[in-house]
Design a protein around this motif. Sequence first.
Motif, PDB file in Angstrom:
ATOM      1  N   GLN A   1       0.847  -1.183   0.000  1.00 24.86           N
ATOM      2  CA  GLN A   1       0.000   0.000   0.000  1.00 24.86           C
ATOM      3  C   GLN A   1       0.889   1.242   0.000  1.00 24.86           C
ATOM      4  OE1 GLN A   1      -3.299   0.122  -0.220  1.00 24.86           O
ATOM      5  NE2 GLN A   1      -3.389   2.349  -0.117  1.00 24.86           N
ATOM      6  N   VAL A   2       0.717   2.089  -1.003  1.00 23.98           N
ATOM      7  CA  VAL A   2       1.502   3.307  -1.094  1.00 23.98           C
ATOM      8  C   VAL A   2       0.971   4.330  -0.092  1.00 23.98           C
ATOM      9  CG1 VAL A   2       2.125   5.243  -2.582  1.00 23.98           C
ATOM     10  CG2 VAL A   2       2.065   2.919  -3.506  1.00 23.98           C
ATOM     11  N   GLN A   3       1.865   4.976   0.616  1.00 25.79           N
ATOM     12  CA  GLN A   3       1.515   6.076   1.509  1.00 25.79           C
ATOM     13  C   GLN A   3       2.330   7.294   1.125  1.00 25.79           C
ATOM     14  OE1 GLN A   3       2.117   4.382   5.458  1.00 25.79           O
ATOM     15  NE2 GLN A   3      -0.078   3.966   5.610  1.00 25.79           N
ATOM     16  N   LEU A   4       1.744   8.466   1.347  1.00 30.04           N
ATOM     17  CA  LEU A   4       2.395   9.714   0.963  1.00 30.04           C
ATOM     18  C   LEU A   4       2.700  10.544   2.205  1.00 30.04           C
ATOM     19  CD1 LEU A   4       0.109  10.657  -2.061  1.00 30.04           C
ATOM     20  CD2 LEU A   4       2.245   9.363  -2.076  1.00 30.04           C
ATOM     21  N   ARG A   5       3.872  11.134   2.210  1.00 25.55           N
ATOM     22  CA  ARG A   5       4.283  11.997   3.313  1.00 25.55           C
ATOM     23  C   ARG A   5       4.651  13.362   2.738  1.00 25.55           C
ATOM     24  NH1 ARG A   5       8.293   9.397   4.712  1.00 25.55           N
ATOM     25  NH2 ARG A   5      10.010  10.777   4.094  1.00 25.55           N
ATOM     26  N   GLU A   6       3.870  14.376   3.107  1.00 23.54           N
ATOM     27  CA  GLU A   6       4.064  15.725   2.589  1.00 23.54           C
ATOM     28  C   GLU A   6       4.817  16.585   3.595  1.00 23.54           C
ATOM     29  OE1 GLU A   6      -0.376  15.799   0.560  1.00 23.54           O
ATOM     30  OE2 GLU A   6      -0.012  16.125   2.675  1.00 23.54           O
ATOM     31  N   SER A   7       5.514  17.572   3.085  1.00 21.96           N
ATOM     32  CA  SER A   7       6.183  18.536   3.948  1.00 21.96           C
ATOM     33  C   SER A   7       6.378  19.833   3.184  1.00 21.96           C
ATOM     34  CB  SER A   7       7.538  18.000   4.428  1.00 21.96           C
ATOM     35  OG  SER A   7       8.384  17.746   3.328  1.00 21.96           O
ATOM     36  N   GLY A   8       6.618  20.913   3.935  1.00 25.21           N
ATOM     37  CA  GLY A   8       6.987  22.172   3.298  1.00 25.21           C
ATOM     38  C   GLY A   8       5.960  23.273   3.355  1.00 25.21           C
ATOM     39  N   GLY A   9       4.774  23.014   3.860  1.00 22.71           N
ATOM     40  CA  GLY A   9       3.791  24.088   3.944  1.00 22.71           C
ATOM     41  C   GLY A   9       4.160  25.087   5.023  1.00 22.71           C
ATOM     42  N   GLY A  10       3.418  26.189   5.075  1.00 19.57           N
ATOM     43  CA  GLY A  10       3.675  27.183   6.093  1.00 19.57           C
ATOM     44  C   GLY A  10       3.113  28.531   5.724  1.00 19.57           C
ATOM     45  N   LEU A  11       3.578  29.538   6.439  1.00 26.00           N
ATOM     46  CA  LEU A  11       3.119  30.916   6.248  1.00 26.00           C
ATOM     47  C   LEU A  11       4.191  31.707   5.519  1.00 26.00           C
ATOM     48  CD1 LEU A  11       1.176  33.285   6.893  1.00 26.00           C
ATOM     49  CD2 LEU A  11       2.414  33.541   9.066  1.00 26.00           C
ATOM     50  N   VAL A  12       3.781  32.442   4.502  1.00 27.41           N
ATOM     51  CA  VAL A  12       4.719  33.245   3.725  1.00 27.41           C
ATOM     52  C   VAL A  12       4.021  34.528   3.306  1.00 27.41           C
ATOM     53  CG1 VAL A  12       4.092  32.147   1.530  1.00 27.41           C
ATOM     54  CG2 VAL A  12       6.374  33.151   1.805  1.00 27.41           C
TER      55      VAL A  12
END
Length: 118
Positions: A1-12
């Motif tokens: 089962q493929v799982q996704l891990r996101e990163s990099g969001g925030g306030l700009v």
Amino acid sequence: QVQLRESGGGLVQTGGSLRLSCAASGSLASRNAMGWYRQASGKERELVATVSSGGSTNYADSVKGRFTISRENAKNTVYLQMNSLKPEDTAVYYCYVVTWGNRQVEVWGQGTLVTVSS
């Protein structure tokens, strides 16, 4: 089962830049596409950009010239470089992978919030 891990969001601030990353665990069928969708508050989810396993890219008109999607196949990772950000880019950004093996499989990430202040 493929799982996704996101990163990099925030306030700009308006005019700033952010880079989103999404790593897929597990193996992907050789024919696949990775990409990003976004959903602003009170609006429907919309396509931002996709990149196929062959390297073809597709962008929403609203982000053309400002966002760049790329992928690193050895790491099953897709990136979204977002420049010249505008307040209307504020949304939850979702990583998306679709693979075409024996059957079509779609996987979504949990989402990462991008907030652009004016």
